[in-house]
Write a protein that holds these residues in place. Structure first.
Motif, PDB file in Angstrom:
ATOM      1  N   HIS A  82    -117.345  37.290 -27.931  1.00 33.81           N
ATOM      2  CA  HIS A  82    -117.668  36.339 -28.994  1.00 33.81           C
ATOM      3  C   HIS A  82    -116.946  36.815 -30.255  1.00 33.81           C
ATOM      4  N   ALA A  83    -116.069  35.974 -30.778  1.00 28.98           N
ATOM      5  CA  ALA A  83    -115.329  36.323 -31.997  1.00 28.98           C
ATOM      6  C   ALA A  83    -116.079  35.771 -33.201  1.00 28.98           C
ATOM      7  N   HIS A  85    -116.525  34.106 -36.784  1.00 29.85           N
ATOM      8  CA  HIS A  85    -115.802  33.087 -37.541  1.00 29.85           C
ATOM      9  C   HIS A  85    -116.514  32.875 -38.860  1.00 29.85           C
ATOM     10  N   ARG A  86    -115.757  32.605 -39.889  1.00 33.67           N
ATOM     11  CA  ARG A  86    -116.348  32.290 -41.180  1.00 33.67           C
ATOM     12  C   ARG A  86    -117.283  31.098 -41.005  1.00 33.67           C
ATOM     13  N   GLY A  88    -119.673  30.971 -39.120  1.00 33.35           N
ATOM     14  CA  GLY A  88    -119.990  30.845 -37.702  1.00 33.35           C
ATOM     15  C   GLY A  88    -121.442  31.161 -37.430  1.00 33.35           C
TER      16      GLY A  88
END
Length: 110
Positions: A82-83, A85-86, A88
């Motif tokens: 899971h990356a 993210h702004r 997110g």
């Protein structure tokens, strides 16, 4: 009163240092002055783990069966990632929520 405070700080530093050392951390003193103790704390296992992780995996969460785990660098393909993210969403779980509420509802110590 100053001496009492100094002794309490020194005793706390000693207790914290013993706890960190027992947990496997290496404590390297940068400064030891009355009321000013500065230490560099490193965990050998953490340094070895970071050295083995590929840089393209930096910032990813690794999940196994829906749980956040510390991955084995030799089996990175076995994990879901899971990356961040702004703006997110953090993958949540009851354990994470309970820990967050426990921390935020904790009253500061005197």
């Amino acid at each position: 009163m100053f001496h009492d405070r100094e002794e309490r700080v020194a005793a706390t530093v000693l207790n914290d240092t013993q706890a960190l050392t027992t947990a496997g951390y290496a404590v390297s003193w940068l400064r030891q002055l009355p009321l000013i103790y500065t230490a560099e704390v490193a965990l050998d296992q953490a340094e070895a783990f970071v050295a083995r992780m590929p840089t393209d995996k930096l910032g990813l969460l690794f999940l196994e069966a829906g749980e956040v785990v510390q991955p084995d660098p030799d089996r990175l393909d076995a994990y879901q990632t899971h990356a961040g993210h702004r703006r997110g969403q953090w993958p949540s779980s009851p354990e994470i929520s309970a820990a967050m509420f426990e921390r935020y509802n904790k009253k500061p110590s005197p």
